[in-house]
Design a protein around this motif. Sequence first.
Motif, PDB file in Angstrom:
ATOM      1  N   THR A 261       3.109   1.503   3.049  1.00  0.00           N
ATOM      2  CA  THR A 261       4.182   0.545   3.369  1.00  0.00           C
ATOM      3  C   THR A 261       5.244   0.426   2.278  1.00  0.00           C
ATOM      4  O   THR A 261       6.291  -0.175   2.512  1.00  0.00           O
ATOM      5  CB  THR A 261       3.589  -0.868   3.582  1.00  0.00           C
ATOM      6  N   LEU A 262       4.965   1.001   1.117  1.00  0.00           N
ATOM      7  CA  LEU A 262       5.812   0.768  -0.061  1.00  0.00           C
ATOM      8  C   LEU A 262       7.291   1.063   0.199  1.00  0.00           C
ATOM      9  O   LEU A 262       8.166   0.268  -0.130  1.00  0.00           O
ATOM     10  CB  LEU A 262       5.289   1.601  -1.236  1.00  0.00           C
TER      11      LEU A 262
ATOM     12  N   SER B  60       2.246  -0.682  -4.953  1.00  0.00           N
ATOM     13  CA  SER B  60       1.145  -0.264  -4.082  1.00  0.00           C
ATOM     14  C   SER B  60      -0.198  -0.487  -4.763  1.00  0.00           C
ATOM     15  O   SER B  60      -0.368  -0.175  -5.940  1.00  0.00           O
ATOM     16  CB  SER B  60       1.278   1.216  -3.729  1.00  0.00           C
TER      17      SER B  60
ATOM     18  N   SER C  91       0.852  -1.197   0.000  1.00  0.00           N
ATOM     19  CA  SER C  91       0.000   0.000   0.000  1.00  0.00           C
ATOM     20  C   SER C  91       0.884   1.242   0.000  1.00  0.00           C
ATOM     21  O   SER C  91       2.090   1.156   0.230  1.00  0.00           O
ATOM     22  CB  SER C  91      -0.879  -0.017   1.252  1.00  0.00           C
ATOM     23  N   ASP C  92       0.276   2.408  -0.224  1.00  0.00           N
ATOM     24  CA  ASP C  92       1.039   3.662  -0.203  1.00  0.00           C
ATOM     25  C   ASP C  92       1.825   3.784   1.100  1.00  0.00           C
ATOM     26  O   ASP C  92       2.944   4.279   1.127  1.00  0.00           O
ATOM     27  CB  ASP C  92       0.089   4.872  -0.295  1.00  0.00           C
TER      28      ASP C  92
ATOM     29  N   SER D 164      -4.024   3.570  -1.205  1.00  0.00           N
ATOM     30  CA  SER D 164      -3.906   3.952   0.200  1.00  0.00           C
ATOM     31  C   SER D 164      -4.789   3.084   1.084  1.00  0.00           C
ATOM     32  O   SER D 164      -5.915   2.738   0.702  1.00  0.00           O
ATOM     33  CB  SER D 164      -4.308   5.410   0.379  1.00  0.00           C
TER      34      SER D 164
END
Length: 360
Positions: free
Chosen positions: A291-292, A304, A288-289, A307
């Motif tokens: 964790t990228l 990603s 995801s945004d 969000s």
Amino acid sequence: MITRLRDTFLGLTLSVLSESRIISFVVVELRLLGPGMRDLSVAASLIKGGGLVAFPTETVYGLGGLGFSADSVTKIFRVKDRSPDVPLILHVSSLRMFEECIDGVPEVAYELVRRFWPGPLTLVLPKSHKVPEVVTAGRVTVGVRWPSHEVTQKLIDLVGEPLAAPSANRFMSLPPLTAGDVVIELDDLIDAVVDGGEVPLGVESTVIDLSVRPFRVLRPGSLPVPKLEAFLSEEVIRAYGMPSRKYRLGVEVVYVRSCSLGMMTDVVDSVADVVGRLGSGGVLVLGSDETLRDYFDRGIEAVSLGSRRKPFEVGKGFIRVLRSLPSRVRKVVIEPFPCGGVWEALDYRFLKAARKVVEA
Ligand code: TXA
Ligand code: MG
């Protein structure tokens, strides 16, 4: 030899007989229609003539035919290569049309209709005599919904009767988000596709069976189950659990599943652990945004889905990424996403894709 000559402009089919050779050759073409009234009238006449037309809804693209015609519905099953024991949903655009499908609408259904229709909620109720058995796969109940997408509503109005419409993909493949997805999946098997752009939600409707007590949710979808529970203020059974049918995909999918990881570093740790065990190359993490960067910092290849604050974007991102994976990717690992609400539907989608589920 018989060759089938199809006039793609008028949508007519002619048969030409020849003794020994093909005397003409015409490429069968799917018609691409726009969402304007003129094109929708064309779509409606194709459907009224027994044809199949794909169209956008607020959830996913549907493949529509006449809901009260056994012939049209049989065609839908054939084109989709769908197992005959999975019933179809009827799509309506008025209360009158809904009542025509059902053998006596109970008060609780009217309450749900007033609150949630038009929208991504499918009600399962005893069917009327007008609904052919092939629609319901022989069941005495039928699923009906009133879509909120303007194009879908106009099309149903123009046809003047309910449209049977499953998602416009081949059986066990990912649901289509765009007209382009439909073309890739169904190409020359159907008469036309109405291009209304990308669908807004990308998650199928929530299906609830009101023909039994307590009510049973048969599929989690765009309308969060807790919202239904709160509105009905009575027990609702989640009758889905593990999906009985998986998507047929070209890669091995591992789903790291957890509801207890609040910190992003814990999410990334749990995924890194799984990636480490999968070993050698060709592994792509669906993150995801939020964790990228963490994956990149650890040298893990990741993309990603969107969000974590936007579940519908993540749901659509998942389909988009899986549809366009480079061939060197052999395995994908889905990171744990939030739980509850509409995330229940995404969890269900991930489970449908996963060959292996790792509870973290
Ligand atoms: O959002 C949607 O619902 C999309 C759009 C096109 O409207 N349609 C869709 O249809 O997802 P389909 O055919 O892919 O999925 C219909 C689901 C199936 O899981 C089926 O088992 C369930 O609804 N269903 C329909 N009628 C039923 C019935 N009478 N009893 C039990 N389950 C039913
Ligand atoms: Mg489907």
